[in-house]
Scaffold this active site. Structure first.
Site, short mmCIF file in Angstrom:
data_model
loop_
_atom_site.label_atom_id
_atom_site.label_comp_id
_atom_site.label_asym_id
_atom_site.label_seq_id
_atom_site.Cartn_x
_atom_site.Cartn_y
_atom_site.Cartn_z
N LYS A 16 0.82 -1.22 0.00
CA LYS A 16 0.00 0.00 0.00
C LYS A 16 0.85 1.26 0.00
O LYS A 16 0.59 2.18 -0.76
CB LYS A 16 -0.91 0.06 1.24
CG LYS A 16 -2.01 -0.97 1.28
CD LYS A 16 -2.96 -0.69 2.45
CE LYS A 16 -2.28 -0.69 3.80
NZ LYS A 16 -1.89 -2.02 4.31
N ARG A 91 -9.98 1.38 7.78
CA ARG A 91 -9.54 0.02 8.03
C ARG A 91 -10.69 -0.84 8.51
O ARG A 91 -10.51 -2.04 8.70
CB ARG A 91 -8.47 0.05 9.11
CG ARG A 91 -7.21 -0.70 8.75
CD ARG A 91 -6.19 -0.40 9.82
NE ARG A 91 -4.99 -1.14 9.68
CZ ARG A 91 -3.93 -0.73 8.98
NH1 ARG A 91 -3.97 0.39 8.31
NH2 ARG A 91 -2.85 -1.46 8.96
N ARG A 130 10.98 -7.38 5.55
CA ARG A 130 10.96 -5.95 5.89
C ARG A 130 11.35 -5.74 7.35
O ARG A 130 12.08 -4.81 7.68
CB ARG A 130 9.56 -5.37 5.63
CG ARG A 130 9.47 -3.88 5.94
CD ARG A 130 8.15 -3.28 5.50
NE ARG A 130 7.13 -3.44 6.52
CZ ARG A 130 5.85 -3.09 6.36
NH1 ARG A 130 5.44 -2.59 5.22
NH2 ARG A 130 4.99 -3.25 7.33
N ARG A 136 11.02 -2.29 12.23
CA ARG A 136 9.71 -1.85 12.74
C ARG A 136 9.25 -2.84 13.79
O ARG A 136 9.25 -4.04 13.56
CB ARG A 136 8.71 -1.81 11.58
CG ARG A 136 7.92 -0.53 11.54
CD ARG A 136 7.03 -0.47 10.34
NE ARG A 136 5.74 -1.08 10.60
CZ ARG A 136 4.71 -0.98 9.77
NH1 ARG A 136 4.84 -0.32 8.64
NH2 ARG A 136 3.57 -1.54 10.06
N ARG A 147 -1.62 -9.19 12.73
CA ARG A 147 -2.07 -8.10 11.86
C ARG A 147 -2.79 -8.64 10.63
O ARG A 147 -3.77 -8.05 10.16
CB ARG A 147 -0.88 -7.22 11.45
CG ARG A 147 -0.49 -6.24 12.58
CD ARG A 147 0.93 -5.76 12.46
NE ARG A 147 1.21 -5.14 11.19
CZ ARG A 147 2.39 -5.19 10.57
NH1 ARG A 147 3.40 -5.84 11.11
NH2 ARG A 147 2.56 -4.60 9.42
P1 ADP Z 1 0.36 -2.35 7.82
O1 ADP Z 1 -0.61 -2.08 6.74
O2 ADP Z 1 1.64 -2.95 7.31
O3 ADP Z 1 -0.22 -3.11 8.98
P2 ADP Z 1 0.34 0.44 8.70
O4 ADP Z 1 1.55 1.28 8.71
O5 ADP Z 1 -0.75 0.79 7.74
O6 ADP Z 1 0.89 -1.02 8.46
O7 ADP Z 1 -0.31 0.39 10.17
C1 ADP Z 1 0.45 0.09 11.30
C2 ADP Z 1 -0.44 0.06 12.56
O8 ADP Z 1 -1.03 1.37 12.76
C3 ADP Z 1 -1.63 -0.89 12.51
O9 ADP Z 1 -1.28 -2.22 12.89
C4 ADP Z 1 -2.59 -0.22 13.52
O10 ADP Z 1 -2.21 -0.48 14.84
C5 ADP Z 1 -2.37 1.26 13.26
N1 ADP Z 1 -3.31 1.85 12.26
C6 ADP Z 1 -3.00 2.35 11.05
N2 ADP Z 1 -4.09 2.80 10.41
C7 ADP Z 1 -5.14 2.58 11.26
C8 ADP Z 1 -6.54 2.82 11.18
N3 ADP Z 1 -7.11 3.37 10.10
N4 ADP Z 1 -7.31 2.46 12.23
C9 ADP Z 1 -6.78 1.89 13.32
N5 ADP Z 1 -5.47 1.64 13.46
C10 ADP Z 1 -4.64 1.98 12.45
#
Ligand code: ADP
Length: 197
Positions: A16, A91, A130, A136, A147
């Site tokens: 993404k 999400r 990664r 991370r 996740r």
């Molecule tokens: P990935 O898609 O690889 O899981 P992101 O960087 O998009 O990584 O998100 C990392 C973390 O940030 C998620 O596991 C969650 O805890 C939080 N997060 C990100 N976007 C949202 C959202 N829209 N609602 C709730 N939590 C979020």
């Protein structure tokens, strides 16, 4: 093309962030990543960051009101500047409904949701790699699995939500990075009627 308002849906590791950056550059609009913004809040030790940190480390979703509150300003600014590519938000169906309630009266609701489809086996492989590079803290095998489960349970229903509203395009996210970007752009051009909304 003016006023492009897209969002990307994909499992953790689907690409993404990479694709959102490239698509936003192509359309000259802002790339807004909820994950990047949350990580910046954690680093800066803001109130949002302090609330979000534990959820993120466990691989759980941060509460809706925190995320919505955080995104209000960047999204408003992006809309004023011509549009946005959202990465990581919404999400859940609840987040999509809440965002729509705010955006529809202003005429700034999302036009198209792009699903980056990637096989679950490739996801785990990509994320473990990664994690070794980026350090991370949520890229460890157990947290990654969690996740992916959270994605399956909470985020995947969004695909039906946007498909029912005829706003979903799906691209194969397994192919090389350039090809995925190109395929998103071609499909968006075919779906011009959506971008015209
Ligand atoms: P990935 O898609 O690889 O899981 P992101 O960087 O998009 O990584 O998100 C990392 C973390 O940030 C998620 O596991 C969650 O805890 C939080 N997060 C990100 N976007 C949202 C959202 N829209 N609602 C709730 N939590 C979020």
């Amino acid at each position: 093309m003016l006023g492009v308002r897209l969002l990307l849906i994909g499992a953790p590791g689907a690409g993404k962030g990479t694709q959102a950056t490239r698509i936003a550059d192509h359309f000259h609009v802002a790339h807004i990543s909820s994950g990047d913004l949350l990580r910046a809040h954690v680093i800066n030790n803001t109130a949002i960051g302090r609330t979000a940190q534990d959820y993120m480390e466990r691989g759980d979703l941060v509460p809706d009101e925190v995320v919505l509150d955080m995104l209000r300003k960047p999204v408003t600014e992006a809309v004023a500047a011509g549009g946005y590519v959202l990465d990581g938000f919404p999400r859940t169906v609840e987040q999509a409904e809440a965002a729509y309630a705010v955006a529809k009266d202003l005429g700034v609701a999302v036009q198209v949701a792009v699903h980056l489809a990637v096989d679950p086996a490739s996801l785990l492989e990509r994320l473990v790699a990664r994690g070794q590079e980026s350090g991370r803290s949520d890229d460890t095998p157990e947290i990654i699995k969690h996740r992916i489960d959270v994605y399956e349970q909470r985020t995947k229903p969004l695909l039906d939500y946007y498909a029912e509203r005829e706003r979903l395009i799906t691209v194969n996210g397994e192919r090389p990075i350039d090809e995925v970007t190109w395929s998103v752009i071609v499909q968006l051009q075919k779906a011009q009627r959506l971008l015209a909304d």
